[in-house]
Write an enzyme that holds these catalytic residues in place. Structure first.
Site, PDB file in Angstrom:
ATOM      1  N   SER A 117       0.859  -1.194   0.000  1.00  0.00           N
ATOM      2  CA  SER A 117       0.000   0.000   0.000  1.00  0.00           C
ATOM      3  C   SER A 117       0.887   1.234   0.000  1.00  0.00           C
ATOM      4  O   SER A 117       1.852   1.293   0.766  1.00  0.00           O
ATOM      5  CB  SER A 117      -0.899   0.084   1.240  1.00  0.00           C
ATOM      6  OG  SER A 117      -1.609   1.319   1.219  1.00  0.00           O
ATOM      7  N   TYR A 159      -6.506   6.568   3.178  1.00  0.00           N
ATOM      8  CA  TYR A 159      -5.562   5.637   3.799  1.00  0.00           C
ATOM      9  C   TYR A 159      -6.092   5.158   5.152  1.00  0.00           C
ATOM     10  O   TYR A 159      -6.210   3.963   5.396  1.00  0.00           O
ATOM     11  CB  TYR A 159      -4.214   6.343   3.960  1.00  0.00           C
ATOM     12  CG  TYR A 159      -3.094   5.458   4.470  1.00  0.00           C
ATOM     13  CD1 TYR A 159      -2.569   4.446   3.672  1.00  0.00           C
ATOM     14  CD2 TYR A 159      -2.553   5.649   5.740  1.00  0.00           C
ATOM     15  CE1 TYR A 159      -1.529   3.637   4.134  1.00  0.00           C
ATOM     16  CE2 TYR A 159      -1.519   4.853   6.200  1.00  0.00           C
ATOM     17  CZ  TYR A 159      -1.007   3.854   5.399  1.00  0.00           C
ATOM     18  OH  TYR A 159       0.021   3.053   5.857  1.00  0.00           O
ATOM     19  N   LYS A 206      -7.344   1.365   5.817  1.00  0.00           N
ATOM     20  CA  LYS A 206      -6.523   0.535   6.712  1.00  0.00           C
ATOM     21  C   LYS A 206      -7.357   0.034   7.891  1.00  0.00           C
ATOM     22  O   LYS A 206      -7.105  -1.045   8.420  1.00  0.00           O
ATOM     23  CB  LYS A 206      -5.313   1.329   7.202  1.00  0.00           C
ATOM     24  CG  LYS A 206      -4.185   1.426   6.171  1.00  0.00           C
ATOM     25  CD  LYS A 206      -3.500   0.074   6.008  1.00  0.00           C
ATOM     26  CE  LYS A 206      -2.217   0.137   5.210  1.00  0.00           C
ATOM     27  NZ  LYS A 206      -1.638  -1.211   5.005  1.00  0.00           N
TER      28      LYS A 206
END
Ligand code: UDP
Length: 304
Positions: free
Chosen positions: A68, A138, A142
């Site tokens: 990522s 993000y 996550k």
């Protein structure tokens, strides 16, 4: 052991490849969106140019899911890629693990805590994340990734460790990564002004990459079936102090210039690592000054 490292050509992934490839059969998988093939050139690894967003079938015993983009500088450029990687991509990783009964060490992040209201951050803290801000692609993906891992473990018994990585630095970080340590080192080495976001009073706690690799290795070879751990160095300092330390090591007195404080930028961050210390007897060994000296030397070379 047969080990698959997704995001294996990236910063932490390539350091893991380097550390494990002599004793294990390592497959390095990367779509090279932010990773660099040269990070693993010359290593005894099998390189596969592949994106985890596309389903794959690779027999292995352990998967380190390091894939990522992770720099805040990447977030506004490729938010949809990041969202897909940490959702569809993680599902593909878990499907592969389920099929081959592989253990997964998933690179989670301190960003799951957002701009934390608890300090230092313990694994039990739920976080303070804006779903609509510039970091949300993000942070939220996550967080989703942790939840899908949790449910694969409970539904299918897949062994999974969630490692919440706090700020990490060292060799093979991109020079133009946009994160604070590469930025400051590059600026100091080029005699450019050091860009401080806001007044520089925000704090971070930086872990040298070899310590991070040790932690991931301990987590992988433990017999824990599912759990979540903070991984980082609890030595906390302000961004302004970091600038001074880097200037001092490089023996320059580079000027500091103030830039706007980015939206949702966490004002402080420091891991509570008592859990991993107690259960796995891991704690970082490399002091910031020593790690920075090694990193600066590496940035000075042409390799970065
Ligand atoms: N930062 C800074 N100058 C820079 C780059 C970053 O002052 O040139 C600040 C940034 O706003 C944040 C801290 O340094 O407060 C750490 O930023 P980084 O992008 O490394 O990672 P983060 O911890 O925010 O994910």
């Amino acid at each position: 052991m047969k080990i698959l490292i997704t995001g294996g050509a990236g910063f932490i992934g390539s350091n893991l490849c380097r550390s494990l490839c002599d004793q294990h059969d390592v497959i390095c998988m990367d779509n090279l969106i932010t990773g660099k093939k040269s990070n693993v050139d010359g290593l005894n690894v099998q390189f596969l140019k592949q994106d985890i967003r596309t389903p794959f079938d690779i027999k292995c015993d352990i998967i380190f899911n390091m894939a990522s983009p992770a720099s805040p500088a990447d977030f506004p450029k490729i938010p949809l890629d990041i969202l897909e990687t940490n959702s569809f991509g993680v599902k593909n990783v878990l499907e592969n693990a389920k099929k081959h009964n592989a253990r997964v060490i998933h690179a989670s992040t301190s960003e799951t805590y957002g701009d934390p209201l608890e300090h230092p951050q313990k694994e039990s803290y739920f976080g303070n994340v804006n779903t609509l801000g510039p970091r949300a692609c993000y942070d939220e993906s996550k967080r989703f990734a942790e939840t899908i891992c949790y449910n694969y473990h409970h539904k299918f018994g897949t062994e999974i460790i969630l490692a919440r990585i706090f700020n990490t630095y060292g060799e093979r970080m991109r020079k133009n990564d946009g994160r604070v340590i590469p930025n400051f080192i590059t600026q100091v080495l080029k005699n450019q002004d050091i860009t401080i976001h806001g007044d520089g009073s925000q704090t971070r706690s930086f872990c040298y990459v070899s310590d991070m690799v040790d932690a991931f290795t301990k987590l992988a070879f433990s017999d824990i079936k599912f759990d979540v751990f903070n991984v980082g160095n609890p030595e906390e300092l302000t961004v302004k102090k970091l600038a001074t330390i880097i200037s001092t090591i490089c023996k320059t007195d580079t000027k500091l210039v103030s830039k706007p404080f980015p939206q949702d930028d966490p004002k402080k961050r420091k891991p509570d690592i008592s859990k991993i210390k107690k259960i796995l007897d891991w704690e970082p060994k490399i002091k910031l000054n020593d790690g920075l000296k090694k990193t600066i030397e590496w940035f000075k070379s042409d390799l970065a």
